[in-house]
Design a protein around this motif. Structure first.
Motif, PDB file in Angstrom:
ATOM      1  N   VAL A 158       3.900  -2.299 -10.109  1.00 44.78           N
ATOM      2  CA  VAL A 158       3.757  -3.809 -10.571  1.00 44.78           C
ATOM      3  C   VAL A 158       3.194  -4.498  -9.330  1.00 44.78           C
ATOM      4  N   SER A 162      -0.492  -6.133  -9.364  1.00 46.05           N
ATOM      5  CA  SER A 162      -0.534  -7.629  -9.416  1.00 46.05           C
ATOM      6  C   SER A 162      -1.936  -7.989  -8.252  1.00 46.05           C
ATOM      7  N   THR A 360      -4.739  -1.153 -10.412  1.00 46.43           N
ATOM      8  CA  THR A 360      -4.570  -2.070 -11.580  1.00 46.43           C
ATOM      9  C   THR A 360      -4.331  -1.592 -13.061  1.00 46.43           C
ATOM     10  N   ASN A 367       3.616  -1.888 -16.793  1.00 47.99           N
ATOM     11  CA  ASN A 367       4.158  -3.337 -17.611  1.00 47.99           C
ATOM     12  C   ASN A 367       4.275  -3.101 -18.800  1.00 47.99           C
ATOM     13  N   GLY A 438       7.605 -13.264 -17.322  1.00 42.70           N
ATOM     14  CA  GLY A 438       6.353 -12.545 -17.410  1.00 42.70           C
ATOM     15  C   GLY A 438       6.055 -11.812 -18.484  1.00 42.70           C
ATOM     16  N   ALA A 459      -1.912 -15.009 -15.411  1.00 48.76           N
ATOM     17  CA  ALA A 459      -1.893 -13.849 -14.582  1.00 48.76           C
ATOM     18  C   ALA A 459      -2.128 -14.112 -13.250  1.00 48.76           C
ATOM     19  N   ASN A 462       1.401 -14.991 -11.874  1.00 45.44           N
ATOM     20  CA  ASN A 462       2.368 -14.033 -12.018  1.00 45.44           C
ATOM     21  C   ASN A 462       1.954 -13.316 -10.609  1.00 45.44           C
ATOM     22  N   ARG A 463       0.852 -13.087 -10.500  1.00 42.82           N
ATOM     23  CA  ARG A 463       0.597 -12.092  -9.247  1.00 42.82           C
ATOM     24  C   ARG A 463       0.512 -12.881  -8.038  1.00 42.82           C
ATOM     25  N   THR A 467       4.766 -12.056  -6.165  1.00 42.55           N
ATOM     26  CA  THR A 467       4.643 -11.475  -4.823  1.00 42.55           C
ATOM     27  C   THR A 467       5.056 -12.374  -3.664  1.00 42.55           C
TER      28      THR A 467
END
Length: 484
Positions: A158, A162, A360, A367, A438, A459, A462-463, A467
């Motif tokens: 993940v 991300s 990716t 995911n 998510g 997106a 979340n990325r 992190t």
């Protein structure tokens, strides 16, 4: 994989496959064989795990075949021949995860409030609590998650997807602008929840790390799951002592996010001009000419087996490097060092594009396919139903979870509005999207707010946000150990 049809033999109904060994940077654009997993649609809903016909398939398998497979594994568990291994771990967790996702997606309305995730997270633990789960299945899942490191495989996949999945130009150009409401939302939420935790006797740092951090990580993969391991490593307590409360906070917050998103959408419809810049009717930015700065290029519609393997290999090597650094510099967890490594190589542009694309694709696979399996494994291994009930029975915990969602949405809306975003849209993204689970949580929140077209911004949230929260949490964990 690609195939070649010989021109001299038109009678051949099926051409023999040709294995492609070319590892050129453009391979993923020309190879066919793996449809992009996150683009699948099931039952008219995007992003549902294990797509397939609504009633005739479980875990993408025809129901009779699924029942036969489940019967084999169950028989092995009952007869004591289901030895703990990677093989039995995958079999147990993917079969159970597929079943609970299938059941959850069959229930109208409630499914949109996270029922599939809830079933995967708490049903296996409930069966264990009441003695209804065969010991062989529990042992196989526990070994799979702990001894064989499936959680590390999942989390690092993940993280790689991300970070490396974000276009470098987007990070450098649009990142600073979008990060303003994201960082502001995160800062205000942490401080507010910590303050309320202090006032209610829950504890300042406990409220941040046990409620705000897992919720604001934007998903389970960068939230409750790795955080439980980080807390365990720092405090010396077992990970299962944290998992129940962390998972409860994330799942409960997801429900609040969906409700809040629906309320914002309804208010925007009834009072579209409550104040200037209140409702953008789907447009995130008030000023013109900047929308292109916050767009993510469409992903390729296909990947390849070679690409997936490259992504897996690269992600695993980065985790080995992060773990090695963590041994010498233990003030940060291996996950945090892995994040630092990937951010450096991404911003510096040191990786070939095909390697970034492969990482990716591997992250997307993790995911899309393994979330149910991991949730089931975690439920069987870590979650104690008694501890979950204790958390949910604590009014302070419920209050902090509810406030976390409200503060995240409102603070993101206000701060975003001040830098020329529309209030409703920026309250949803990044505000509520940071606080949902998510993936399917993003779909549910954006669907409830009637703003599915904001998925690219979800997106980004979340990325970058996920992190960042995980990294920040690694810095705060020693304070939890001190408080304990």
């Amino acid at each position: 994989m690609s195939t070649v049809t010989p021109g001299t033999n038109t009678a051949a109904p099926t051409p023999p496959p040709v294995v492609v060994h070319d590892d050129a940077p453009h391979e993923s654009a020309h190879l066919e064989g793996l449809a992009h997993p996150v683009d699948k649609v099931s039952d008219g809903r995007r992003g549902v795990h294990h797509g397939g016909a609504p009633w005739s398939r479980i875990a993408s398998m025809p129901i009779p075949l699924y029942l036969l497979m489940a019967g084999v594994v169950l028989t092995a568990a009952i007869t004591g021949t289901l030895e703990p291994s990677m093989v039995s771990g995958f079999a147990v967790t993917m079969l159970l995860g597929g079943l609970f996702i299938w059941i959850g997606n069959r229930v109208p309305v409630i499914r949109d409030f996270g029922l599939p995730t809830i079933l995967c997270t708490f049903t296996p633990a409930t069966l264990v609590y009441f003695g209804l789960m065969p010991e062989g299945i529990t042992a196989a899942a526990a070994a799979f998650i702990d001894d064989f490191g499936f959680m590390d495989l999942f989390v690092i996949g993940v993280i790689a997807g991300s970070i490396l999945g974000m276009p470098r130009a987007l990070l450098l150009k649009a990142g600073p602008r979008f990060v303003v409401p994201l960082l502001g939302c995160l800062t205000v939420t942490f401080l507010m929840i910590g303050g309320v935790g202090l006032l209610t006797g829950f504890g300042f740092m406990e409220a941040i790390l046990m409620v705000a951090a897992p919720i604001m990580a934007g998903g389970l993969g960068l939230g409750a799951l790795p955080m439980s391991e980080m807390y365990a490593a720092r405090t010396g307590n077992p990970a299962e002592s944290f998992m129940g409360a962390l998972m409860s906070a994330v799942v409960l917050a997801n429900v609040f996010c969906i409700i809040f998103a629906g309320l914002l959408n309804g208010l925007g419809r009834r009072r579209p001009q409550l104040f200037a810049g209140f409702n953008g009717e789907g447009q995130l930015i008030r000023t013109t000419g900047d929308a292109a700065d916050l767009t993510i290029p469409e992903k390729s519609e296909s990947s390849s087996y070679i690409a997936i393997a490259k992504g897996l290999m690269f992600a695993m090597v980065v985790f080995v490097a992060g773990s090695m650094i963590g041994e010498f510099l233990p003030f940060l967890h291996a996950y945090a060092w892995s994040i630092i490594i990937m951010v450096i190589v991404k911003i510096a542009g040191w990786l070939p594009q095909d390697v970034e694309d492969s990482a990716t694709d591997f992250g997307d696979l993790v995911n899309a396919i393994w979330v149910p399996a991991l949730l089931v494994g975690v439920s069987l291994t870590y979650i104690d139903l008694g501890e979950v009930a204790g958390s949910l029975s604590d009014p302070r915990f419920l209050l902090l979870t509810f406030l976390c969602v409200v503060v995240a949405g409102l603070s993101s809306g206000v701060i975003g509005w001040l830098v020329k975003f529309n209030f409703v849209e920026v309250a949803i993204v990044p505000g509520l999207v940071m606080a949902d689970t998510g993936g399917s949580g993003d779909v549910s929140v954006l669907s409830a707010s009637d703003r599915m077209h904001l998925m690219p911004f979800a997106a980004i949230t979340n990325r970058i946000g996920g992190t960042l929260v995980l990294f920040l949490t690694s810095l705060l964990v020693p304070l939890l150990a001190t408080a304990a």
